[in-house]
Design a protein around this motif. Sequence first.
Motif, PDB file in Angstrom:
ATOM      1  N   GLY A 176     -25.845 -23.670  17.464  1.00 42.65           N
ATOM      2  CA  GLY A 176     -26.344 -23.639  16.107  1.00 42.65           C
ATOM      3  C   GLY A 176     -27.714 -22.978  15.994  1.00 42.65           C
ATOM      4  O   GLY A 176     -28.162 -22.374  16.962  1.00 42.65           O
ATOM      5  N   PRO A 177     -28.334 -23.082  14.813  1.00 44.87           N
ATOM      6  CA  PRO A 177     -27.944 -23.910  13.671  1.00 44.87           C
ATOM      7  C   PRO A 177     -26.718 -23.372  12.929  1.00 44.87           C
ATOM      8  O   PRO A 177     -26.432 -22.188  12.960  1.00 44.87           O
ATOM      9  CB  PRO A 177     -29.178 -23.864  12.774  1.00 44.87           C
ATOM     10  N   GLY A 178     -26.033 -24.308  12.284  1.00 47.14           N
ATOM     11  CA  GLY A 178     -24.857 -23.925  11.528  1.00 47.14           C
ATOM     12  C   GLY A 178     -24.161 -25.134  10.950  1.00 47.14           C
ATOM     13  O   GLY A 178     -24.612 -26.270  11.114  1.00 47.14           O
ATOM     14  N   LEU A 179     -23.055 -24.857  10.275  1.00 46.78           N
ATOM     15  CA  LEU A 179     -22.293 -25.905   9.594  1.00 46.78           C
ATOM     16  C   LEU A 179     -20.966 -26.106  10.317  1.00 46.78           C
ATOM     17  O   LEU A 179     -20.238 -25.142  10.570  1.00 46.78           O
ATOM     18  CB  LEU A 179     -22.057 -25.479   8.143  1.00 46.78           C
ATOM     19  N   SER A 180     -20.689 -27.349  10.658  1.00 50.56           N
ATOM     20  CA  SER A 180     -19.447 -27.692  11.351  1.00 50.56           C
ATOM     21  C   SER A 180     -18.651 -28.636  10.453  1.00 50.56           C
ATOM     22  O   SER A 180     -19.006 -29.792  10.286  1.00 50.56           O
ATOM     23  CB  SER A 180     -19.782 -28.358  12.690  1.00 50.56           C
ATOM     24  N   VAL A 181     -17.582 -28.092   9.879  1.00 48.94           N
ATOM     25  CA  VAL A 181     -16.793 -28.846   8.905  1.00 48.94           C
ATOM     26  C   VAL A 181     -15.494 -29.300   9.558  1.00 48.94           C
ATOM     27  O   VAL A 181     -14.824 -28.503  10.212  1.00 48.94           O
ATOM     28  CB  VAL A 181     -16.463 -27.966   7.670  1.00 48.94           C
ATOM     29  N   LYS A 182     -15.173 -30.579   9.374  1.00 43.16           N
ATOM     30  CA  LYS A 182     -13.890 -31.089   9.869  1.00 43.16           C
ATOM     31  C   LYS A 182     -13.057 -31.494   8.665  1.00 43.16           C
ATOM     32  O   LYS A 182     -13.465 -32.347   7.878  1.00 43.16           O
ATOM     33  CB  LYS A 182     -14.114 -32.280  10.800  1.00 43.16           C
ATOM     34  N   VAL A 183     -11.893 -30.849   8.534  1.00 39.57           N
ATOM     35  CA  VAL A 183     -11.050 -31.066   7.362  1.00 39.57           C
ATOM     36  C   VAL A 183      -9.826 -31.876   7.766  1.00 39.57           C
ATOM     37  O   VAL A 183      -9.151 -31.547   8.744  1.00 39.57           O
ATOM     38  CB  VAL A 183     -10.596 -29.721   6.750  1.00 39.57           C
ATOM     39  N   SER A 184      -9.563 -32.951   6.995  1.00 42.38           N
ATOM     40  CA  SER A 184      -8.377 -33.757   7.299  1.00 42.38           C
ATOM     41  C   SER A 184      -7.702 -34.226   6.008  1.00 42.38           C
ATOM     42  O   SER A 184      -8.275 -34.140   4.914  1.00 42.38           O
ATOM     43  CB  SER A 184      -8.759 -34.957   8.174  1.00 42.38           C
ATOM     44  N   ASP A 185      -6.497 -34.703   6.160  1.00 43.65           N
ATOM     45  CA  ASP A 185      -5.721 -35.266   5.054  1.00 43.65           C
ATOM     46  C   ASP A 185      -6.248 -36.674   4.778  1.00 43.65           C
ATOM     47  O   ASP A 185      -6.280 -37.523   5.679  1.00 43.65           O
ATOM     48  CB  ASP A 185      -4.239 -35.297   5.473  1.00 43.65           C
ATOM     49  N   ALA A 186      -6.673 -36.926   3.520  1.00 39.95           N
ATOM     50  CA  ALA A 186      -7.297 -38.213   3.175  1.00 39.95           C
ATOM     51  C   ALA A 186      -6.338 -39.382   3.368  1.00 39.95           C
ATOM     52  O   ALA A 186      -6.776 -40.503   3.590  1.00 39.95           O
ATOM     53  CB  ALA A 186      -7.806 -38.174   1.735  1.00 39.95           C
ATOM     54  N   VAL A 187      -5.049 -39.115   3.330  1.00 44.82           N
ATOM     55  CA  VAL A 187      -4.077 -40.200   3.453  1.00 44.82           C
ATOM     56  C   VAL A 187      -3.687 -40.424   4.909  1.00 44.82           C
ATOM     57  O   VAL A 187      -3.779 -41.534   5.441  1.00 44.82           O
ATOM     58  CB  VAL A 187      -2.823 -39.913   2.588  1.00 44.82           C
ATOM     59  N   THR A 188      -3.280 -39.356   5.576  1.00 44.48           N
ATOM     60  CA  THR A 188      -2.766 -39.511   6.944  1.00 44.48           C
ATOM     61  C   THR A 188      -3.852 -39.378   8.007  1.00 44.48           C
ATOM     62  O   THR A 188      -3.660 -39.815   9.149  1.00 44.48           O
ATOM     63  CB  THR A 188      -1.692 -38.439   7.231  1.00 44.48           C
ATOM     64  N   GLY A 189      -4.958 -38.734   7.664  1.00 49.47           N
ATOM     65  CA  GLY A 189      -6.004 -38.475   8.663  1.00 49.47           C
ATOM     66  C   GLY A 189      -5.713 -37.275   9.539  1.00 49.47           C
ATOM     67  O   GLY A 189      -6.508 -36.926  10.421  1.00 49.47           O
ATOM     68  N   ASP A 190      -4.579 -36.603   9.318  1.00 52.55           N
ATOM     69  CA  ASP A 190      -4.230 -35.438  10.143  1.00 52.55           C
ATOM     70  C   ASP A 190      -5.177 -34.261   9.879  1.00 52.55           C
ATOM     71  O   ASP A 190      -5.600 -34.056   8.739  1.00 52.55           O
ATOM     72  CB  ASP A 190      -2.793 -34.978   9.828  1.00 52.55           C
ATOM     73  N   PRO A 191      -5.494 -33.499  10.916  1.00 56.36           N
ATOM     74  CA  PRO A 191      -6.327 -32.306  10.702  1.00 56.36           C
ATOM     75  C   PRO A 191      -5.590 -31.276   9.840  1.00 56.36           C
ATOM     76  O   PRO A 191      -4.364 -31.187   9.902  1.00 56.36           O
ATOM     77  CB  PRO A 191      -6.545 -31.768  12.119  1.00 56.36           C
ATOM     78  N   LEU A 192      -6.336 -30.537   9.037  1.00 54.69           N
ATOM     79  CA  LEU A 192      -5.727 -29.554   8.134  1.00 54.69           C
ATOM     80  C   LEU A 192      -6.348 -28.167   8.337  1.00 54.69           C
ATOM     81  O   LEU A 192      -7.561 -28.051   8.526  1.00 54.69           O
ATOM     82  CB  LEU A 192      -5.947 -29.967   6.678  1.00 54.69           C
TER      83      LEU A 192
END
Length: 494
Positions: free
Chosen positions: A408-424
Amino acid sequence: MRILILPLILCAFLSSVFATRADEKQKRTLLLEILDVSAGEQQSEGTFAYNDYNRKRIVSLVLNDVMILATPAEMAELQARGFKPTIVMESDDTRQLYRRGLYGPSMKLDSVYQSYAQITARADELMASRPELMTRFQIGETSQFKQPIYAYRLSNDAHQVHDRPAVLFNGCHHADEIMGATIVSALMEKLIAGYGEDEQVTKWLDTLEIYLVPVVNVDGHNIVTSGHDPRWRKNVRDVNGDGITGVYPEGVDVNRGYSFNWAMGGTNDPSGPSYRGPYPFSQAENRAMRALADQRQLLLSVSYHSQGEVIYYPWVWGKMKSPDHKVIERIAADVAGQITQMDGSGTYAIAPGGPSSQSYPWFYGRRGVMDMIIETGRGSHVFPPEVVPGIVAENLKGATRLIEHAYGPGLSVKVSDAVTGDPLKAQVWLPRVDNESIDRRFSDEQFGRARRLLDPGNYYLVVSLEGYATEVRTEVAVSDEGWTELEIKLTPES
Ligand SMILES: [Zn+2]
């Protein structure tokens, strides 16, 4: 004005006729060496200006010593101007003159360089010695001889892909620019030997993934390392289909075959040094690199080339700079400042490249990888053995600094399904940074992760995926230290 035009055209016509006749009648059969050529004569207007594409005259110009092809008349002219050329070799066969000029008296490649078989055998030894640290996988095969093109993944648990920043180093898109294979191989040695011994290397392998492709253009590299022809730049594709390969200058320029503004780079002329092939990704070597980029989201990467002691990065397009120009330029300048030139006079320069057909615009524009070309050494592609360790050592300093930018520096975004928690795999968009000159970036499928190096500051972020409600963050503060982590949970639309 009008009166002048005809004589001018006639003059140009006659001089081109004479030039052609002179070339035919007076082939350059002498290989000359001239020592201690002045800086002025080495400038672009000077007699001994080295040029990557000049395969008719200057063979090499390493640390003020020039190897040059000449006719007897040209030699006499040089002597009349006060130069003291020595005849190194005389031959009707230009390839032999180049072999003598670039390989030296043995006419074979010095053992400071390695063949692809030696490189892969050494990699096998390293893997056997530390099996947890390195794994090999095939990313494709060569266009002509169907040889495997290998990539290596290095980490403290290399048999699995981890959710970590990934950095790639590759060599030899251009066959004769063999410093690339030498530097990537040296980096492999340093990483394996250093794990558990060197604090910095240990940190890297514990927290990052490092990918190495020592040779992209394996067929072409073999033409050079086997001693056949040290001029070979392109791959070994039998472009004219006559069943004969290895006759200079056949082949396709692997670094003009990527699909980002493909038609703007290189040439349509198959005999040209930068022949881009019949269509984008026509060459298996380019498809192999694309397969690697699609298999693993990469953060930073370097393609090693020669020569010029300069780092090219993406991009300036007309007057428009790439959306990440400031960040990439800062990193390129930081890396360049670590690499001392061969003559010790300073460090490598940086220059924004154009956005066409080469590796770095494609990796950056299409896949979001901050990719750069490092042009190692000056005045040759195949360097004499005595200068090779210095070029390697300096470029390892550059590689070390580049790897540190994966923190970094930088932005590290983790995206998941709010219901299942699976990565998207979702679109992760910075609308006030990005523009339409680059493709949108996505989080990766396996981890739902999208990392982006940024200057510290506030960013407007949009994360979207069909079938989910779009998430907007108007004020994401990216700190000046390390990765700013952000979790985005997308809610499915009913
Ligand atoms: Zn190159």
